[in-house]
Design a protein around this motif. Sequence first.
Motif, short mmCIF file in Angstrom:
data_model
loop_
_atom_site.label_atom_id
_atom_site.label_comp_id
_atom_site.label_asym_id
_atom_site.label_seq_id
_atom_site.Cartn_x
_atom_site.Cartn_y
_atom_site.Cartn_z
N SER A 169 5.13 4.43 -24.42
CA SER A 169 4.43 3.71 -25.49
C SER A 169 4.24 2.25 -25.04
O SER A 169 5.02 1.73 -24.25
CB SER A 169 5.20 3.81 -26.80
OG SER A 169 6.50 3.30 -26.62
N LYS A 178 6.77 -0.54 -24.24
CA LYS A 178 7.70 -0.31 -23.13
C LYS A 178 7.04 -0.49 -21.76
O LYS A 178 7.68 -0.22 -20.74
CB LYS A 178 8.31 1.08 -23.24
CG LYS A 178 9.13 1.23 -24.51
CD LYS A 178 9.84 2.54 -24.58
CE LYS A 178 10.64 2.60 -25.86
NZ LYS A 178 11.27 3.89 -26.07
N TYR A 187 0.59 7.07 -23.47
CA TYR A 187 0.37 8.50 -23.65
C TYR A 187 -0.51 8.75 -24.86
O TYR A 187 -0.90 7.83 -25.56
CB TYR A 187 1.70 9.27 -23.71
CG TYR A 187 2.71 8.84 -24.76
CD1 TYR A 187 2.55 9.19 -26.09
CD2 TYR A 187 3.84 8.10 -24.40
CE1 TYR A 187 3.49 8.82 -27.05
CE2 TYR A 187 4.78 7.73 -25.35
CZ TYR A 187 4.60 8.08 -26.67
OH TYR A 187 5.52 7.71 -27.61
N1 LIG Z 1 17.44 20.23 -18.14
C1 LIG Z 1 18.42 19.36 -18.13
O1 LIG Z 1 19.43 19.47 -17.42
C2 LIG Z 1 18.24 18.14 -18.97
C3 LIG Z 1 19.11 17.07 -18.82
C4 LIG Z 1 18.86 15.92 -19.53
C5 LIG Z 1 17.78 15.92 -20.42
N2 LIG Z 1 17.00 17.01 -20.59
C6 LIG Z 1 15.88 17.04 -21.54
O2 LIG Z 1 14.91 16.13 -21.06
C7 LIG Z 1 14.26 15.50 -22.15
C8 LIG Z 1 14.33 14.00 -21.98
O3 LIG Z 1 15.68 13.59 -22.00
P1 LIG Z 1 16.00 12.05 -22.00
O4 LIG Z 1 17.48 11.95 -21.98
O5 LIG Z 1 15.21 11.34 -20.99
O6 LIG Z 1 15.43 11.65 -23.44
P2 LIG Z 1 15.39 10.22 -24.11
O7 LIG Z 1 16.27 9.29 -23.37
O8 LIG Z 1 15.59 10.45 -25.56
O9 LIG Z 1 13.91 9.68 -23.83
C9 LIG Z 1 12.86 10.06 -24.54
C10 LIG Z 1 11.68 9.21 -24.03
O10 LIG Z 1 10.52 9.99 -24.24
C11 LIG Z 1 9.47 9.09 -24.56
N3 LIG Z 1 8.47 9.80 -25.32
C12 LIG Z 1 8.56 10.32 -26.57
N4 LIG Z 1 7.41 10.96 -26.88
C13 LIG Z 1 6.61 10.84 -25.78
C14 LIG Z 1 5.30 11.30 -25.46
N5 LIG Z 1 4.59 12.03 -26.31
N6 LIG Z 1 4.80 11.03 -24.22
C15 LIG Z 1 5.51 10.30 -23.33
N7 LIG Z 1 6.74 9.82 -23.59
C16 LIG Z 1 7.28 10.11 -24.80
C17 LIG Z 1 10.11 7.98 -25.34
O11 LIG Z 1 9.41 6.80 -25.05
P3 LIG Z 1 8.54 6.05 -26.14
O12 LIG Z 1 9.51 5.37 -27.06
O13 LIG Z 1 7.74 5.15 -25.30
O14 LIG Z 1 7.75 7.10 -26.91
C18 LIG Z 1 11.53 7.90 -24.77
O15 LIG Z 1 11.67 6.79 -23.91
C19 LIG Z 1 14.94 16.06 -23.42
O16 LIG Z 1 14.18 17.13 -23.91
C20 LIG Z 1 16.27 16.56 -22.91
O17 LIG Z 1 16.81 17.57 -23.72
C21 LIG Z 1 17.21 18.09 -19.86
#
Ligand SMILES: NC(=O)c1ccc[n+]([C@@H]2O[C@H](COP(=O)([O-])OP(=O)(O)OC[C@H]3O[C@@H](n4cnc5c(N)ncnc54)[C@H](OP(=O)(O)O)[C@@H]3O)[C@@H](O)[C@H]2O)c1
Length: 304
Positions: free
Chosen positions: A174, A177, A191
């Motif tokens: 966004s 950021k 986005y």
């Molecule tokens: N598979 C695995 O082992 C694993 C491990 C860790 C995490 N994950 C998954 O990965 C995902 C991300 O985890 P995270 O820890 O990075 O989450 P997070 O720290 O909560 O980050 C979410 C980010 O997504 C951005 N965002 C929200 N909507 C968006 C959109 N439509 N387009 C682009 N950016 C957007 C937000 O930025 P803005 O404020 O700018 O919108 C925020 O900075 C989650 O679903 C989590 O469950 C998976």
Amino acid sequence: MPRALIFKEYGGPEHSAVADVAKPSPGAGQLLVAVKAAGVNPVDWKTREGLLRDFRPLDLPAVLGREASGLVEAVGPGVTGFAPGDEVFGATADAGFSEYALLDAEASAPKPAGLSFAAAATLPICGVTAYNAVAHVHPEAGDVVVVTGAAGGVGVVVVQLLHDRGVRVIGTASEPKHAFVEKLGAEPVAYGEGVRERIEALAPAGVTAIIDTVGGDALRDVAPLLADGSRLVTVADPTAAGEFGGSMVSRHRPTTTLIELADLVVRGALDPNITATYPLERAADALAEVQTGHVTGKVVITVP
Ligand SMILES: NC(=O)c1ccc[n+]([C@@H]2O[C@H](COP(=O)([O-])OP(=O)(O)OC[C@H]3O[C@@H](n4cnc5c(N)ncnc54)[C@H](OP(=O)(O)O)[C@@H]3O)[C@@H](O)[C@H]2O)c1
């Protein structure tokens, strides 16, 4: 008795509270650790809400938290290479938002002296996931990689790892950021509607890989930038990635990767960007912040 953030029923935050719990004892392959810090991930609130109960059913009440750092108090049968008093960090065998947690020894590593407990606690799940996603696309010179969610916990590590390899990175975030994302080493793009055109304007010769940390439309909007899905990886949405021939990130978490990530942080080549820390007694507030889906960098719980 040790304190921990427990939840008694699947559902909203009203079902969780910090309470006294029994001190766990380490089973085979486990370390009992006096926790110093624990990383907060979206999987924690998803677990509490019951979104993962079909894959990982829990006996309730249960404690949340998948990654932690602290001091080894005891080791379980079969554990080698760790001893009481060691400073360690790793993936939890059960839960980390607690004064005492069990770590999976095979997904743990010794904490270097130059690495803070807080930074160490962000590496076992969030950091390793980012590392595995970057490894999946095999970045090399000349690549132009799009990272969705570049300002989130996983995104900030992905961007820095790619930047460290000399790769051009375009990160979606966004608008407020964008300066943050630029500092990490990526070219920021808003986005939402028109995102593909904005990326095409920045990289008219095309992009060569996509690392998605958001899923859903955030991924579907950019996926057509690639001719095929062989270099499309998601950490968040295997269904959407599969529609474009992409893959889910590997869940492999070896100690060697933790050691490599820790070394990058100590050398100043990687910063998990901890933007908020909460004491254990306020763990529910930490989870609420992550549940907004709009955190910048990483949220960590600390145990005094
Ligand atoms: N598979 C695995 O082992 C694993 C491990 C860790 C995490 N994950 C998954 O990965 C995902 C991300 O985890 P995270 O820890 O990075 O989450 P997070 O720290 O909560 O980050 C979410 C980010 O997504 C951005 N965002 C929200 N909507 C968006 C959109 N439509 N387009 C682009 N950016 C957007 C937000 O930025 P803005 O404020 O700018 O919108 C925020 O900075 C989650 O679903 C989590 O469950 C998976």
